[in-house]
Design a protein around this motif. Sequence first.
Motif, PDB file in Angstrom:
ATOM      1  N   SER A 360      45.101  -4.594 -14.912  1.00 20.82           N
ATOM      2  CA  SER A 360      44.772  -4.892 -13.695  1.00 20.82           C
ATOM      3  C   SER A 360      43.165  -5.346 -13.605  1.00 20.82           C
ATOM      4  N   TYR A 361      42.460  -4.762 -14.279  1.00 22.90           N
ATOM      5  CA  TYR A 361      40.999  -5.119 -14.050  1.00 22.90           C
ATOM      6  C   TYR A 361      40.770  -6.708 -14.487  1.00 22.90           C
ATOM      7  N   GLN A 362      41.361  -6.837 -15.603  1.00 20.70           N
ATOM      8  CA  GLN A 362      41.117  -8.320 -16.062  1.00 20.70           C
ATOM      9  C   GLN A 362      41.819  -9.384 -15.351  1.00 20.70           C
ATOM     10  N   TYR A 363      43.072  -8.933 -14.600  1.00 21.90           N
ATOM     11  CA  TYR A 363      43.915  -9.930 -13.825  1.00 21.90           C
ATOM     12  C   TYR A 363      42.960 -10.698 -12.937  1.00 21.90           C
ATOM     13  N   LYS A 372      36.705  -7.378  -7.537  1.00 22.73           N
ATOM     14  CA  LYS A 372      37.778  -6.376  -7.577  1.00 22.73           C
ATOM     15  C   LYS A 372      37.905  -5.608  -9.083  1.00 22.73           C
ATOM     16  N   LYS A 373      36.959  -4.544  -8.950  1.00 27.99           N
ATOM     17  CA  LYS A 373      36.858  -3.839 -10.101  1.00 27.99           C
ATOM     18  C   LYS A 373      37.171  -2.294 -10.086  1.00 27.99           C
ATOM     19  N   MET A 432      38.276  -3.384  -4.940  1.00 23.45           N
ATOM     20  CA  MET A 432      39.293  -2.536  -5.419  1.00 23.45           C
ATOM     21  C   MET A 432      40.509  -3.388  -6.437  1.00 23.45           C
ATOM     22  N   ALA A 433      40.490  -2.965  -7.706  1.00 19.03           N
ATOM     23  CA  ALA A 433      41.513  -3.601  -8.540  1.00 19.03           C
ATOM     24  C   ALA A 433      43.142  -3.160  -8.522  1.00 19.03           C
ATOM     25  N   TYR A 465      46.839  -5.207   1.179  1.00 20.11           N
ATOM     26  CA  TYR A 465      45.312  -5.005   0.880  1.00 20.11           C
ATOM     27  C   TYR A 465      45.035  -5.719  -0.623  1.00 20.11           C
ATOM     28  N   GLU A 466      46.153  -6.206  -1.090  1.00 21.69           N
ATOM     29  CA  GLU A 466      45.927  -6.835  -2.365  1.00 21.69           C
ATOM     30  C   GLU A 466      45.328  -6.086  -3.547  1.00 21.69           C
ATOM     31  N   ILE A 467      45.816  -4.803  -3.538  1.00 17.84           N
ATOM     32  CA  ILE A 467      45.513  -3.767  -4.501  1.00 17.84           C
ATOM     33  C   ILE A 467      46.767  -3.690  -5.547  1.00 17.84           C
ATOM     34  N   LEU A 468      46.834  -3.645  -6.791  1.00 20.55           N
ATOM     35  CA  LEU A 468      47.958  -3.556  -7.615  1.00 20.55           C
ATOM     36  C   LEU A 468      48.153  -2.079  -7.649  1.00 20.55           C
TER      37      LEU A 468
END
Length: 658
Positions: A360-363, A372-373, A432-433, A465-468
């Motif tokens: 999710s971080y790397q995405y 978004k980290k 936020m990731a 909010y586009e958070i996985l």
Amino acid sequence: MDKSEKVKPLNRGIFITATDTGVGKTVVTAALGLLLQKKGYKVGVMKPVQCGGQDAKFLRTTLRSKDPLEKINPFYAEEPLSPHLAFRRAEKNIDIIKIISIYQELLNKYDFVLVEGAGGLMVPLTEDYFVADLIRDLNLDTIIVSRLGLGTINHTLLTVHQARQAGLNVSGVIFSDTSRKERGIPEQTNPAEIKTLGQVPVLGVIPYLRSVSDILKECDGQIDLDSLLKADRPALTRQFRKWDKEYIWHPFTQMKDWLEDEPLVIDRADGCYLIDTDGNRYLDGVSSLWVNVHGHRRKEIDAALNEQINKLSHSTLLGLANTASIELAQKLVEIAPGGLQKVFYSDNGSTAVEVALKMSYQYWQNTGRANKKMIVHLANSYHGDTLGSVSVGGIELFHKVYRDLIFKTISFDTLNDLDKLEELFEKSHEEMAAFIVEPLIQGAAGMLLWPQHALRRIRELCTKYEILLIADEVATGFGRTGKMFACEHESVHPDILCLAKGLTGGYLPLAATLTKKKIFDGFLFDHKEQKTFFHGHTYTGNPLACAAALANLKIFEKDNTLKKLAPKIEFLRDGLRAFRDLSHVVEVRQLGMMVGIELGPFAWEERMGVKVCQKARERGVILRPLGNVIVLMPSLVISIEELKFLLDTIRWAIEEVL
Ligand SMILES: *Cc1c(COP(=O)(O)O)cnc(C)c1O
């Protein structure tokens, strides 16, 4: 010498089977009995199933047994045929339960009970029950009787192999000389060859007997009784305990306490029961730490593993594909919540989470949203023990101990007020990731239940909010909550799903991180851009583990497991009601087959959970608490009667300790 050695009578059983019928099993049984009697042991004898002949009577007379013939031989058919056939033709049944109970009775009375089989291991007693099954159910060590002569190597090795396949403990082989002729090369070399080729002790050779009246005289000194006596189970248990303390560092264990204790050493299992090195059976109330699903030694999973072993045990997924991992991935996508289309394998729950976090971080890095980290997680959460998964965990103690090694996260702690979560998201979603949760019930935190509909709201907020949304269903997956996955209770589709524990039904370590195509596509770039997902374990997609997992999933369909769970969950709910009245029970929490009984108020140093679980062990129940919470998470195949025993035992243990 330890005290138990002196005061405890031997009470030991040995099963005598043979490579074939007519190789001298009865004579060997008689000889063993007489030799043991000569050493001063009290010896009982049993020939539970007999078809024609006088073996049982012969044994009774030779060993001067006072037991009635119906005890020595409870099941007799006239015709000298295979038992399943002889008894069918005689319109009689063989009652295995009765054999076991007579055996237990004799065992309490004698130092040794010798049980003579009928023919060899694969002789059917009924249509679907073989001599090998009886040996296992009686929980006996086995001696294999073989005749001397040409052809014996094949028959003996086949029998030894089959015994081991069936999980039996072979104490040794005894040869019997069935011919009056002088011994040739085969007869002279058989014992040494079998010892080497079969890697099995050879306990001796019974000479050809001209008359049965002098068995004792002829056999004295011919059988290595000492090695047989030395290999008794209490001695083996002591040996294993000693070696465990010498060589093993146990997980999550203060080894100082461990070294002062006497560990229970598990040697085998059967359905929902674990069996220790002394043959004691324990009902497993926590399914081997939440992994076992359809019981131990499931025929379907055993067979799938056998089949896979004969094809391929391992080949890498780095640069190659393999059949078992493909079949499983397809099945996982089929049963997983909608939208999850890609499967990334690893080996355990922590790595499944680690993969989800890195992914999710790397995405976001890959797709141009480098700010978004941050990973958001719940207070009290538990996601594993690797540093990444500890970082997103909320258990204070682990954070304290490893604080300099873990990364910064955002912890959220009020599931009851999700407007607060929205405020948090609104303010910081650009940083936020992902949000990682254990949906509906936080297992390791002590089986903490979520408020209703919270998961659905979280899904909506994450989308907005586009958070996985990462659902860690390592504990809740595979039927534990009453549905295949906990997310299904609120029809939620996470962006990433972490699976492990029950995936292989408790057979092998395997984990999977499932993800949506959108995330997968966020890694599709030209090679030179270096946006590959840089992660992979050596055993990724291990075919044996995948074969076990696939068989495990097929059982859900074949057995209709989830449908059959409903009455068990109801029974638990009813049974747990009574616990609320116990004075030291603070709260009882349940979701499906996951239960937490919280004791209190006690300081954690009092180790009340441990004490209650230790007490339950005295009545044959295995439990593992989480602090002051008694956890119940049995295999899904547990029966209502077993559940009742489990609840009764826990209640008794709580009352005894408090
Ligand atoms: C057990 C567990 C893990 C860790 O799995 P391991 O296989 O022990 O690494 C992660 N998440 C949850 C929810 C768990 O219950």
